[in-house]
Scaffold this motif. Structure first.
Motif, PDB file in Angstrom:
ATOM      1  N   ASP A  30       0.857  -1.176   0.000  1.00 36.38           N
ATOM      2  CA  ASP A  30       0.000   0.000   0.000  1.00 36.38           C
ATOM      3  C   ASP A  30       0.898   1.232   0.000  1.00 36.38           C
ATOM      4  N   THR A  31       1.259   1.687  -1.162  1.00 34.32           N
ATOM      5  CA  THR A  31       2.129   2.853  -1.271  1.00 34.32           C
ATOM      6  C   THR A  31       1.334   4.118  -1.009  1.00 34.32           C
ATOM      7  N   VAL A  32       2.021   5.100  -0.493  1.00 36.40           N
ATOM      8  CA  VAL A  32       1.376   6.374  -0.178  1.00 36.40           C
ATOM      9  C   VAL A  32       1.391   7.307  -1.378  1.00 36.40           C
ATOM     10  N   LEU A  33       2.507   7.377  -2.073  1.00 40.31           N
ATOM     11  CA  LEU A  33       2.640   8.327  -3.178  1.00 40.31           C
ATOM     12  C   LEU A  33       1.869   7.829  -4.398  1.00 40.31           C
ATOM     13  N   PRO A  34       1.058   8.698  -5.016  1.00 39.16           N
ATOM     14  CA  PRO A  34       0.280   8.293  -6.189  1.00 39.16           C
ATOM     15  C   PRO A  34       1.127   8.357  -7.460  1.00 39.16           C
ATOM     16  N   SER A  35       0.582   7.796  -8.539  1.00 38.69           N
ATOM     17  CA  SER A  35       1.275   7.849  -9.829  1.00 38.69           C
ATOM     18  C   SER A  35       1.151   9.229 -10.470  1.00 38.69           C
ATOM     19  N   HIS A  36       0.120   9.983 -10.075  1.00 41.70           N
ATOM     20  CA  HIS A  36      -0.036  11.346 -10.592  1.00 41.70           C
ATOM     21  C   HIS A  36      -0.983  12.110  -9.686  1.00 41.70           C
ATOM     22  N   PHE A  37      -0.886  13.411  -9.684  1.00 44.23           N
ATOM     23  CA  PHE A  37      -1.814  14.285  -8.972  1.00 44.23           C
ATOM     24  C   PHE A  37      -1.822  15.624  -9.699  1.00 44.23           C
ATOM     25  N   GLY A  38      -2.998  16.184  -9.833  1.00 42.04           N
ATOM     26  CA  GLY A  38      -3.106  17.443 -10.565  1.00 42.04           C
ATOM     27  C   GLY A  38      -2.501  17.330 -11.954  1.00 42.04           C
ATOM     28  N   LYS A  39      -1.577  18.219 -12.266  1.00 39.05           N
ATOM     29  CA  LYS A  39      -0.899  18.203 -13.568  1.00 39.05           C
ATOM     30  C   LYS A  39       0.448  17.497 -13.503  1.00 39.05           C
ATOM     31  N   PRO A 107       1.857  31.006   3.665  1.00 38.91           N
ATOM     32  CA  PRO A 107       1.751  30.717   2.239  1.00 38.91           C
ATOM     33  C   PRO A 107       0.315  30.798   1.768  1.00 38.91           C
ATOM     34  N   GLN A 108       0.129  30.610   0.496  1.00 41.96           N
ATOM     35  CA  GLN A 108      -1.218  30.620  -0.044  1.00 41.96           C
ATOM     36  C   GLN A 108      -2.021  29.490   0.573  1.00 41.96           C
ATOM     37  N   SER A 109      -3.322  29.716   0.730  1.00 39.03           N
ATOM     38  CA  SER A 109      -4.166  28.723   1.377  1.00 39.03           C
ATOM     39  C   SER A 109      -4.244  27.464   0.536  1.00 39.03           C
ATOM     40  N   SER A 110      -4.316  26.351   1.250  1.00 44.46           N
ATOM     41  CA  SER A 110      -4.416  25.056   0.602  1.00 44.46           C
ATOM     42  C   SER A 110      -4.991  24.074   1.594  1.00 44.46           C
ATOM     43  N   GLU A 111      -5.649  23.043   1.094  1.00 46.05           N
ATOM     44  CA  GLU A 111      -6.161  22.014   1.976  1.00 46.05           C
ATOM     45  C   GLU A 111      -5.034  21.232   2.630  1.00 46.05           C
ATOM     46  N   LEU A 112      -3.835  21.382   2.127  1.00 39.66           N
ATOM     47  CA  LEU A 112      -2.678  20.660   2.636  1.00 39.66           C
ATOM     48  C   LEU A 112      -2.114  21.410   3.841  1.00 39.66           C
ATOM     49  N   THR A 113      -2.737  21.234   5.022  1.00 47.07           N
ATOM     50  CA  THR A 113      -2.340  21.890   6.259  1.00 47.07           C
ATOM     51  C   THR A 113      -2.420  23.410   6.175  1.00 47.07           C
ATOM     52  N   LEU A 144       4.689  24.641  -7.778  1.00 48.57           N
ATOM     53  CA  LEU A 144       3.403  24.049  -7.422  1.00 48.57           C
ATOM     54  C   LEU A 144       2.351  25.134  -7.207  1.00 48.57           C
ATOM     55  N   THR A 145       1.150  24.834  -7.617  1.00 49.10           N
ATOM     56  CA  THR A 145       0.026  25.747  -7.391  1.00 49.10           C
ATOM     57  C   THR A 145      -0.839  25.204  -6.256  1.00 49.10           C
ATOM     58  N   SER A 146      -1.735  26.034  -5.771  1.00 53.81           N
ATOM     59  CA  SER A 146      -2.626  25.587  -4.699  1.00 53.81           C
ATOM     60  C   SER A 146      -3.528  24.453  -5.168  1.00 53.81           C
ATOM     61  N   GLU A 147      -3.894  24.464  -6.470  1.00 55.26           N
ATOM     62  CA  GLU A 147      -4.714  23.371  -7.003  1.00 55.26           C
ATOM     63  C   GLU A 147      -3.942  22.056  -6.989  1.00 55.26           C
ATOM     64  N   ASP A 148      -2.655  22.110  -7.296  1.00 55.44           N
ATOM     65  CA  ASP A 148      -1.840  20.901  -7.253  1.00 55.44           C
ATOM     66  C   ASP A 148      -1.741  20.366  -5.825  1.00 55.44           C
ATOM     67  N   LEU A 149      -1.564  21.265  -4.880  1.00 52.36           N
ATOM     68  CA  LEU A 149      -1.461  20.844  -3.488  1.00 52.36           C
ATOM     69  C   LEU A 149      -2.773  20.253  -2.981  1.00 52.36           C
ATOM     70  N   ASP A 150      -3.890  20.839  -3.408  1.00 48.34           N
ATOM     71  CA  ASP A 150      -5.182  20.299  -3.010  1.00 48.34           C
ATOM     72  C   ASP A 150      -5.387  18.900  -3.580  1.00 48.34           C
ATOM     73  N   ALA A 151      -4.959  18.691  -4.812  1.00 44.25           N
ATOM     74  CA  ALA A 151      -5.092  17.371  -5.432  1.00 44.25           C
ATOM     75  C   ALA A 151      -4.254  16.342  -4.689  1.00 44.25           C
ATOM     76  N   LEU A 152      -3.030  16.708  -4.305  1.00 46.81           N
ATOM     77  CA  LEU A 152      -2.189  15.804  -3.545  1.00 46.81           C
ATOM     78  C   LEU A 152      -2.770  15.559  -2.158  1.00 46.81           C
ATOM     79  N   SER A 153      -3.340  16.598  -1.566  1.00 49.60           N
ATOM     80  CA  SER A 153      -3.921  16.469  -0.235  1.00 49.60           C
ATOM     81  C   SER A 153      -5.075  15.478  -0.232  1.00 49.60           C
ATOM     82  N   LYS A 154      -5.920  15.518  -1.239  1.00 41.66           N
ATOM     83  CA  LYS A 154      -7.072  14.609  -1.294  1.00 41.66           C
ATOM     84  C   LYS A 154      -6.617  13.159  -1.383  1.00 41.66           C
TER      85      LYS A 154
END
Length: 376
Positions: A30-39, A107-113, A144-154
């Motif tokens: 069960d790996t944590v890192l995905p194969s892709h997120f956002g762009k 930093p800019q707001s993000s779902e990632l903490t 990285l953009t806030s959208e990328d961070l949100d995608a990784l956070s999810k």
């Protein structure tokens, strides 16, 4: 034993294989890192990163379970993402505060903490973030953009422990606090590292008296306002009794210079608030008084009001109880007498009226002997 050799083992029957297969870690990777997120798309498979030499003791203390690293690309931009899975969110937060660095602005707001929770540290090159029990470090994070961070956070949220984080960071005063200087410690390794990072190494002896073996947790932060500066140390214990006990131990462990530099300890319930080497006693009192800690005692047991009954009710119950007792005595007396008369008529001289078989125990206090025939 590897999964492949397990499948070919001649001594294991098929039903046993069915039971053991779920227990083989390699079959349930069960790996944590995905194969892709956002762009961003991964360039390689998940690898095991080398643990930084200065972080080994802290990560071990935090309960490190696994670590992964992977590179991602988005056009010509490339980043490296490393994750550390810790035993629980408290251990992850300890490791997170070890890696974070002071920052001048949020930093800019993000779902990632979110920055408002003091759980995000970033710079143009490196970003450190926290999701549950997963610590994330991103190198070359400037693209990285806030959208990328949100995608990784999810994607991280789906694999993270949902246990609430430790509450002790919320006790720190917010005014004059330098963001990024918060340091959380569950043990002596992170405690001593925090003191060195915050330029208070002379207080390293406090790590042995803090009582981490008793379930203590510590929180540091640095404060500055113009010419005033201080480091606040909060230590929380499971019970007020433990807090009072270790309060004495900490006072004895303070360095000789503690009194001259204004270091003081104050207890609030289960929490000890210590201001290490403040610039002035007044600023130490100001910061210590701003500690946001309140104890609340709740009573969950059911309660009722006890009142004495009226005197008339008491008298009525006494008269009724006396009457019932007298009635029971009469009934038993009549019953005993009736049974005695009945037995004397049915079995004359066999149950009662047997003076030749009966005798009376006598103390011999008088010269006259009692005749048993007078009674039987």
């Amino acid at each position: 034993m590897s999964s492949r050799s397990l499948l070919r083992h001649p001594l294991l029957p098929c039903p046993l294989l069915i039971v053991l297969l779920p227990l083989v870690p390699s079959l349930r990777a069960d790996t944590v890192l995905p194969s892709h997120f956002g762009k961003w798309t991964a360039n390689n498979a998940v690898q095991s990163p080398a643990t930084p030499a200065n972080a080994k003791d802290v990560l071990t203390e935090s309960g490190l379970e696994s670590a992964e690293t992977r590179t991602y690309s988005n056009g010509n931009a490339a980043i490296t993402v490393t994750t550390y899975r810790l035993h629980d969110p408290s251990g992850a937060y300890e490791a997170y505060t070890f890696f974070q660095e002071p920052k001048n602005s949020c930093p800019q707001s993000s779902e990632l903490t979110p920055c408002s929770a003091s759980a995000d540290a970033s710079s143009a090159k490196t970003r450190v973030a926290l999701v549950g029990n997963i610590l994330i470090t991103i190198d070359n994070a400037g693209s990285l953009t806030s959208e990328d961070l949100d995608a990784l956070s999810k994607q991280m949220n789906a694999k993270a422990d949902k246990t609430p984080p430790p509450p002790i960071p919320n006790y720190l005063p917010t005014r004059d606090r330098i963001p990024g200087t918060e340091k959380y410690a569950l043990g002596p390794a992170a405690f001593r590292t925090a003191l060195s990072t915050l330029d208070r190494p002379e207080y390293r002896a406090l790590s042995d008296a803090a009582g981490f073996s008793s379930g203590a947790e510590a929180m540091f932060a640095q404060y500055q306002n113009k010419g005033d500066a201080a480091v606040v140390l909060l230590i929380d214990y499971p019970t007020p009794q433990l807090a009072g006990l270790h309060w004495k131990h900490l006072e004895q462990a303070l360095p000789p210079s503690a009194k001259s530099d204004g270091t003081s300890i104050e207890r609030k319930g289960t929490l000890l608030a210590i201001v290490l080497a403040p610039s002035s006693p007044s600023y130490a009192a100001r910061v210590r008084d701003a500690v946001n800690y309140e104890t609340q005692v709740t009573w969950n047991e059911p309660t009722h009001t006890i009142t004495d009954p009226p005197i008339t009710t008491v008298l009525a119950k006494i008269i009724i109880a006396t009457g019932v007792f007298m009635l029971v005595a009469i009934v038993f007396g009549v019953a005993f007498g009736g049974v005695r008369v009945l037995l004397k008529n049915l079995f004359p001289g066999k149950v009662f009226d047997r003076p030749e078989q009966m005798d009376v125990l006598q103390l011999g206090l008088s010269g006259k002997r009692i005749n048993s025939r007078d009674f039987y």
